[in-house]
Design a protein around this motif. Sequence first.
Motif, PDB file in Angstrom:
ATOM      1  N   CYS A 413       0.855  -1.192   0.000  1.00 31.68           N
ATOM      2  CA  CYS A 413       0.000   0.000   0.000  1.00 31.68           C
ATOM      3  C   CYS A 413       0.889   1.240   0.000  1.00 31.68           C
ATOM      4  N   PRO A 414       1.108   1.858  -1.166  1.00 39.13           N
ATOM      5  CA  PRO A 414       1.946   3.062  -1.215  1.00 39.13           C
ATOM      6  C   PRO A 414       1.240   4.242  -0.558  1.00 39.13           C
ATOM      7  N   GLY A 431       5.615  10.910  21.317  1.00 37.97           N
ATOM      8  CA  GLY A 431       5.558  10.052  20.134  1.00 37.97           C
ATOM      9  C   GLY A 431       5.409  10.886  18.884  1.00 37.97           C
ATOM     10  N   PHE A 432       4.745  10.303  17.881  1.00 41.17           N
ATOM     11  CA  PHE A 432       4.597  10.972  16.585  1.00 41.17           C
ATOM     12  C   PHE A 432       3.172  10.799  16.078  1.00 41.17           C
ATOM     13  N   ARG A 433       2.725  11.797  15.335  1.00 45.14           N
ATOM     14  CA  ARG A 433       1.441  11.697  14.655  1.00 45.14           C
ATOM     15  C   ARG A 433       1.683  11.822  13.156  1.00 45.14           C
ATOM     16  N   GLY A 434       0.808  11.211  12.406  1.00 41.44           N
ATOM     17  CA  GLY A 434       0.992  11.263  10.955  1.00 41.44           C
ATOM     18  C   GLY A 434      -0.324  11.290  10.209  1.00 41.44           C
ATOM     19  N   ILE A 435      -0.285  11.889   9.041  1.00 41.55           N
ATOM     20  CA  ILE A 435      -1.418  11.851   8.114  1.00 41.55           C
ATOM     21  C   ILE A 435      -0.945  11.069   6.894  1.00 41.55           C
ATOM     22  N   ALA A 436      -1.628   9.973   6.622  1.00 41.42           N
ATOM     23  CA  ALA A 436      -1.203   9.072   5.550  1.00 41.42           C
ATOM     24  C   ALA A 436      -2.224   9.090   4.416  1.00 41.42           C
ATOM     25  N   ARG A 437      -1.762   9.403   3.244  1.00 42.78           N
ATOM     26  CA  ARG A 437      -2.634   9.430   2.062  1.00 42.78           C
ATOM     27  C   ARG A 437      -2.309   8.250   1.157  1.00 42.78           C
ATOM     28  N   ASP A 438      -3.338   7.505   0.829  1.00 43.43           N
ATOM     29  CA  ASP A 438      -3.173   6.379  -0.090  1.00 43.43           C
ATOM     30  C   ASP A 438      -2.920   6.928  -1.486  1.00 43.43           C
ATOM     31  N   ILE A 439      -1.730   6.649  -2.008  1.00 43.47           N
ATOM     32  CA  ILE A 439      -1.365   7.214  -3.318  1.00 43.47           C
ATOM     33  C   ILE A 439      -1.257   6.116  -4.376  1.00 43.47           C
ATOM     34  N   ALA A 440      -1.938   4.974  -4.131  1.00 43.40           N
ATOM     35  CA  ALA A 440      -1.900   3.900  -5.117  1.00 43.40           C
ATOM     36  C   ALA A 440      -2.464   4.373  -6.454  1.00 43.40           C
ATOM     37  N   ASP A 441      -3.624   5.058  -6.388  1.00 41.68           N
ATOM     38  CA  ASP A 441      -4.224   5.567  -7.633  1.00 41.68           C
ATOM     39  C   ASP A 441      -3.329   6.610  -8.274  1.00 41.68           C
ATOM     40  N   ARG A 442      -2.724   7.463  -7.421  1.00 41.27           N
ATOM     41  CA  ARG A 442      -1.853   8.500  -7.972  1.00 41.27           C
ATOM     42  C   ARG A 442      -0.626   7.896  -8.623  1.00 41.27           C
ATOM     43  N   LYS A 443      -0.063   6.880  -7.961  1.00 41.17           N
ATOM     44  CA  LYS A 443       1.101   6.209  -8.536  1.00 41.17           C
ATOM     45  C   LYS A 443       0.752   5.579  -9.878  1.00 41.17           C
ATOM     46  N   GLN A 444      -0.405   4.937  -9.905  1.00 44.28           N
ATOM     47  CA  GLN A 444      -0.839   4.329 -11.155  1.00 44.28           C
ATOM     48  C   GLN A 444      -1.074   5.396 -12.214  1.00 44.28           C
ATOM     49  N   ALA A 445      -1.698   6.515 -11.767  1.00 41.75           N
ATOM     50  CA  ALA A 445      -1.954   7.609 -12.703  1.00 41.75           C
ATOM     51  C   ALA A 445      -0.645   8.211 -13.212  1.00 41.75           C
ATOM     52  N   GLU A 446       0.358   8.300 -12.304  1.00 40.16           N
ATOM     53  CA  GLU A 446       1.654   8.849 -12.725  1.00 40.16           C
ATOM     54  C   GLU A 446       2.301   7.950 -13.769  1.00 40.16           C
ATOM     55  N   GLU A 447       2.205   6.627 -13.537  1.00 40.90           N
ATOM     56  CA  GLU A 447       2.761   5.697 -14.515  1.00 40.90           C
ATOM     57  C   GLU A 447       2.035   5.802 -15.838  1.00 40.90           C
ATOM     58  N   GLU A 448       0.698   5.878 -15.750  1.00 45.72           N
ATOM     59  CA  GLU A 448      -0.087   6.016 -16.975  1.00 45.72           C
ATOM     60  C   GLU A 448       0.210   7.337 -17.663  1.00 45.72           C
ATOM     61  N   HIS A 449       0.418   8.385 -16.822  1.00 45.72           N
ATOM     62  CA  HIS A 449       0.721   9.706 -17.391  1.00 45.72           C
ATOM     63  C   HIS A 449       2.053   9.673 -18.137  1.00 45.72           C
ATOM     64  N   LYS A 450       3.051   9.009 -17.516  1.00 46.92           N
ATOM     65  CA  LYS A 450       4.337   8.885 -18.190  1.00 46.92           C
ATOM     66  C   LYS A 450       4.193   8.137 -19.497  1.00 46.92           C
ATOM     67  N   LYS A 451       3.384   7.077 -19.432  1.00 49.07           N
ATOM     68  CA  LYS A 451       3.165   6.287 -20.637  1.00 49.07           C
ATOM     69  C   LYS A 451       2.452   7.106 -21.696  1.00 49.07           C
ATOM     70  N   LEU A 452       1.424   7.854 -21.235  1.00 44.36           N
ATOM     71  CA  LEU A 452       0.681   8.696 -22.178  1.00 44.36           C
ATOM     72  C   LEU A 452       1.551   9.804 -22.746  1.00 44.36           C
ATOM     73  N   GLN A 453       2.430  10.359 -21.878  1.00 46.92           N
ATOM     74  CA  GLN A 453       3.340  11.391 -22.379  1.00 46.92           C
ATOM     75  C   GLN A 453       4.240  10.842 -23.467  1.00 46.92           C
TER      76      GLN A 453
END
Length: 812
Positions: A413-414, A431-453
């Motif tokens: 899970c990226p 301790g520490f607090r964090g905000i975690a955003r699921d970027i699976a779709d973004r990663k896929q979109a980035e790969e597709e964007h690179k491919k589309l480019q």
Amino acid sequence: MQKRLTYKDLHEKVKQLEFESIARKQAEDAFVLIEKKYRSLFENSLLGLFQTAFNGRLIDANPALARILGYENRENLLAAISDFKQQCYVNPGQREEFIQTLRAKGQLTGFETQFYRKDGRIIWVSESARVEYDERGNIVYYDECLEDISIRKQNENISSILFRISNAVSTTRDLNELFLSIHTILKDVVDATNFYIALIDESEGRLVFPYYADEVDRNYLTSISNVYNPNTPGYTAEVIRRGQPMFITDEVSQKLGLQGEGVPSKVWIGVPLKIKEKIIGAMAIQHYTNKYHYTEEDIHVLISVSEQVALAIERKMNEEALTESEAKYRTILENIEDGYYEVDAAGHFTFFNEATLKILGYTREELLEKNTREVVDEPNYKIILQANKKVARTGKAIKGVEVTLMRKDGLPCPLEISISLVKDSKDKILGFRGIARDIADRKQAEEEHKKLQAQLLHAQKLESIGIIASGVAHNFRNILAGITANNNLLQLKARDNPEQLEITQRVLNAIKRGAQLVDSLVQFSRKGNAEELKTVELAEVVNETYDLISKSFDKKIEIQLNLENSLYVKGDYSALSQVVMNLCTNARDAMPMGGKLTIAVKRKGPRAEIGIRDTGQGMTPEVRRKCFDPFFTTKEVGKGTGLGLSTSYGIIKAHEGDIHVYSELGQGTSFKIFLPLVTANTEERVPGPNPLIFGRSQKILIVDDETDMQLPMEEILISLGYQALAVSSAKECLAQYRLWRPQVVLMDRNMPEMDGITCAEEIIQSDPEAKIILISGYDEVGINGIDPAVKQMIAGYITKPIDMVELSQVLS
């Protein structure tokens, strides 16, 4: 018989009587002295000393008692009090309790109760007494001592009130309940029957009344605007502006020119609510009938508790604001799509929202037992550890840390995480607090964007190639035009020599093949722009494509044609050729080791069917579903744009047709295109060779910057029965047109200095009836085509190389 006294006896008796007299005198003097001292103590004591009879009558009292009970002197007190129990005790039953205890013990000290003063005020007293008996043991009276402990009691009450008000902050649920609790507590020490609290709304500069209780005024104000304006009336506003308590009676109100809020009262006490000199509001009590109802002690009580009331209100307001903020915070956390989590210094999860559970796939109980190390592999754990160390060292949050966590189901899970510190009130790191955003779709979109480019870049390269091809075609056509013109001239001059005519015909055939090759290149470099639809014979379209692919495809691919002739559709010849070429090219790419490509055209009811089938690799169901999507391709970058099938789909739909794909992995692919059939238009399709048409001495002005075209064109036109004059520039053309006034101008489109279209516009402007035919190596439509306005302006358009028969027909 009584003994006769002697002189000596008489002398002794006299001496005894003298001694007794002296002793009695001394005793009397001592008693007077003692009584004087006692009276002095009695009269000057600060404590109230008095004697009461068995029946409750006040026997004697000192001035201090008169002062304590509010009388001018002891005489007035003794004259006024006839029943000590009923007149002095607030609760007469307590006198009974006092006497019973006194009789039982003989003396009593520190009995606390409440007394009435002469003016009706109630005071707290501490009463002590002892019983005086006669020689027979009967009660003669009670010696009593009275101390005014009102101030002490007031201080005790104030301390109690301060504690109770402070405690009310934590025991009440909300601000309204706190106001009620404050009111109830104050009523224990002061008459707060008519009571209210006012608070300042700093944002609007107004005074609001969140709480009031009043037995007389039922319609009290809810707010006062412009509270800081001196002209704003009201006792409360005046207290806020002055920042001081006020004790207002009718006389004070008239003297100061003040006006109260609501129903007028006889006496009003208001105190500001301050926190370290900051005024947050005011509270007030009032009485509507008795102006003597309150005293300075009452205002002292309000002043004493006012700061604690202010602090309590502020704390409760902050508490409510915090509760509201926490509720909003929790609502936001539970509704955002991003995961929010907190871990302790050791990395154990201590808090998280629902999104975190959804992202990682755990239940709440499961994740609370997890450590960060358990949901991440070693390389990603090191990334998190380094980020945490940096945050702890600098104290600054870090954003955009990209890590891959492992879900409960084992899937990666990226995430993009922002990390900050959790500290306690002493700034110790918890301790520490964090905000975690699921970027699976973004990663896929980035790969597709690179491919589309990459695909888009490739498509742009192809478009550039198309533009270059168009330019090359233009220049090549100009070369062919010169050859054609001279060959046509030879044909005219060798009309009586069959051998020479045969040679010129072979040259002409070669020119036509070259022209067809150029036409094919130009057709496939177009973007599929819709032209005016014409009647198209499908077998002709396929045959033209076959001529190209049979020469360019690998010989390991067998191409088979099954064509039914005379099937006509209304369409764009060029666009339909592009569709067939796209499908054939895809078929070739699906058979890298060779195979069979079958192209068929047949009638299918009212429609024509074009079938293109290969024996290649075939498609998976997923690829089959997406094959018509723009930019979707299974080919490597540089070998496919992902636009071929989507463009073909659009062209067929524009022709009111349908296109379907049938494919299975390893079983090849078949495309079927269905187009509505039409009847052949004989006007559009003229069969057989066209004859030469000769002129009747009409004047033809030839304009071309190529000298190789001028002389042969001039001679050809003269041979065809025209008067011909050739010039090499637009400037010469304009001059000769005015002098010679030709019937037709053959105008080359591309010339230096002034192009043919601009020259034509100037001629038409001076002579609207002028007939101008444009000649160009560019097509009339396509990348370098002409716009509709130019089409309306000219009489015709001939694409080089110029066929002599076509020229004679256009001129006719």
